[in-house]
Design an enzyme around this catalytic site. Structure first.
Site, PDB file in Angstrom:
ATOM      1  N   LYS A   1     -34.700  29.877  -1.300  1.00 33.65           N
ATOM      2  CA  LYS A   1     -33.715  28.952  -1.875  1.00 33.65           C
ATOM      3  C   LYS A   1     -33.743  28.986  -3.399  1.00 33.65           C
ATOM      4  CE  LYS A   1     -35.848  28.229   1.581  1.00 33.65           C
ATOM      5  NZ  LYS A   1     -37.210  28.695   1.658  1.00 33.65           N
ATOM      6  N   ARG A   2     -34.910  29.265  -3.934  1.00 32.56           N
ATOM      7  CA  ARG A   2     -35.042  29.310  -5.389  1.00 32.56           C
ATOM      8  C   ARG A   2     -34.057  30.288  -6.026  1.00 32.56           C
ATOM      9  NH1 ARG A   2     -39.054  31.674  -7.182  1.00 32.56           N
ATOM     10  NH2 ARG A   2     -39.796  32.629  -5.255  1.00 32.56           N
TER      11      ARG A   2
END
Length: 486
Positions: free
Chosen positions: A252-253
């Site tokens: 997700k980063r």
RNA sequence: GUCCCCAUCGUCUAGCCUGGCCUAGGACACCGGCCUUUCACGUCGGCAACAGGGGUUCAAAUCCCCUUGGGGACGCCA
């Protein structure tokens, strides 16, 4: 024996693109070889698994076009396909392992083990189980059980090393002292991943285990179980990971990485399918744009590379644009509408007025955007006149001939409801003569007069798709602005 | 830290297994030309890589070793 592969996600949310690519490779391999693509839900983590997530996974898979031949919903001869429904099956094999001396009960508490692990780390030792319960005498076991402690079950690792034969990585030798006796069943009776996966893959007759290479380290543990139970080993195919731009495991980063987010942003499933297939795999002739059937026909495991791939958002976007440019009017329309609705551009007024022209309006923009979220901004040329003229637009209107051009155009269309492309051509030809302008001074001025913009859809599309009523209104606005700036 | 994997343009990759055809090919991105009644599309061209060091060989991007770099795994998650 036909090829059987599986995709085995845990239902904890939307499918991540990395997992989607794994599913895709399994699917491609199955389809290419007339094999069976199986979906199995690995929901042994009771804390995180939800039924809702299962449905989400089905949706994600269907969107990408990966239909499973066996699994939940569709059924099959080797079910159930949800691990939480296979508990009795696992139990049978646990008993077998215990009775044959391959596994034993462990009464150590979670806290105890945690402390032990911490201590080992502090002292720089390997944090592996010390084998405390390995040789418990039966009296001791009975005493512990009577005191209410529920044991976990551990696999007794006797081998010094395990050889993993991997289709992609080759032969990899693992020393077993890096993991020690591992838990195969939790105190609550739920099996752990490494155990359940073996039982299921064996019982479902999986021939090729195609999964991310972050699982390579787990494979020796699984092989130990296969051997203890006398199961035939599948062919292991550990495919490289997908990395983010910083070269760490894609997460997700790195931005939008779950499949549904791409859908929401306006990516086409065929673009996603094509792009994902090209991550660590390539066609023999290096071809890049390929449809589903073509990819299937070209897909082979030996063309999967050993190294991981960075997810290139820019290239995906380009590819999506390419696929958008191939869409016909109907498909483009149906794909686009949700985005236009969401942007609030499909007002009842507008729809009533332009119902029949909307597909053509969208089509006129087909070559000008790459993902659907970019469309609404472009589409505004049809819904409104941009009164915030930029410098270039102002310059155009300031031309000494511009007033005459706009007025001549206004006069020419006055009284009609719509003009045709032919009429548009004629009109501009006449203006060219009467006002004596051509090129930019004519067409760009007209564009600004009708849209307030210096770029966008082709002018002939705009003036024929918009009603004359609207065109006049827009021209009057432009004329008014012109009178203010000149 | 330990174990494991990986290593060609900024990125995706072809070539590597079966050394010579590699002056290392394609694609995205970027830059420039052309096309054009705009922006795009399209098209043409440009920039740009075999991580380093040792071997083996007549010949190495291709085979072997080491170094370095990167990643992953070390859970009663999957």
């Amino acid at each position: 024996m036909s090829i059987r592969v599986r995709f085995a996600p845990s239902p904890t949310g939307h499918i991540h693109v990395g997992n989607a690519r794994t599913a895709l490779f399994n699917y491609l391999f199955a389809k290419k070889n007339n094999g069976v693509f199986i979906l199995r839900i690995e929901d042994t983590d009771l804390e995180r698994s939800t039924l809702e997530s299962e449905n989400i996974i089905y949706e994600d898979l269907k969107w990408l076009g990966l239909d499973w031949d066996e699994g939940p919903i569709v059924g099959g001869d080797f079910g159930p396909y949800r691990q939480s429904e296979r508990l009795l099956i696992y139990d049978e094999y646990v008993k077998k392992l215990i009775s044959e001396g391959f596994a034993y009960e462990c009464f150590c508490s979670k806290d105890e083990l945690e402390a032990e692990r911490e201590k080992a780390k502090m002292e720089g030792r390997q944090p592996i189980y010390n084998g405390k319960c390995r040789n418990l005498i039966s009296e001791e076991k009975i005493r512990l059980k009577n005191s209410g402690i529920k044991p976990s079950i551990r696999f007794h690792v006797k081998e010094k090393e395990v050889l993993v034969k991997d289709f992609i990585k080759g032969d990899v030798l693992f020393p077993t002292d890096t993991f020690g006796d591992f838990v195969i069943v939790r105190p609550d009776g739920i099996p752990t991943y490494n155990f359940a996966v073996v039982i299921d893959d064996a019982l479902m007759h999986i021939t090729h285990v195609i999964r991310g290479d972050d699982h390579l380290n787990n494979t020796p543990k699984q092989i130990l179980i296969y051997n203890a139970l006398n199961f035939k080993l599948p062919i292991f195919v550990h495919i490289p990971m997908i990395l983010g731009s910083d070269h760490s495991k894609l997460s997700k980063r790195h931005g939008d990485t779950s499949l549904n987010l791409f859908k929401d942003k306006g990516y086409l499933p065929e673009a996603m399918f094509n792009f994902l297939a090209l991550l660590s795999w390539s066609a023999p002739d290096d071809k890049e744009i390929m449809g589903k059937e073509e990819i299937i026909s070209l897909f082979t495991l030996d063309r999967i590379s050993k190294s991981s791939a960075v997810f290139d958002f820019a290239k995906l976007k380009w590819m999506n644009g390419h696929y958008i440019r191939t869409l016909d009017k109907d498909r483009l329309f149906s794909e686009a509408i949700p985005f236009l609705e969401k942007a609030g551009l499909m007002t009842e007024d507008f729809k009533n007025k332009y119902k029949v022209n909307i597909p053509d309006m969208i089509f006129s923009l087909r070559e000008k955007f790459e993902i659907f979220t970019e469309l609404p901004d472009l589409f505004k040329v049809y819904t409104e006149f941009n009164e915030n003229l930029d410098g270039e637009a102002v310059e155009l209107l300031k031309l000494p001939t511009s007033k005459a051009v706009l007025e001549a155009f206004r006069d020419a269309i006055l009284g009609k409801t719509y003009i045709t492309a032919e009429e548009y051509k004629q009109i501009t030809a006449e203006i060219q003569k009467s006002v004596g302008v051509k090129g930019k001074a004519l067409f760009m001025v007209l564009r600004v007069g009708v849209t307030g913009l210096t770029k966008g859809a082709d002018l002939d599309k705009i003036v024929t798709l918009l009603s004359v009523e609207d065109l006049i209104q827009r021209l009057d606005k432009a004329l008014k602005i012109m009178s203010q700036i000149c």
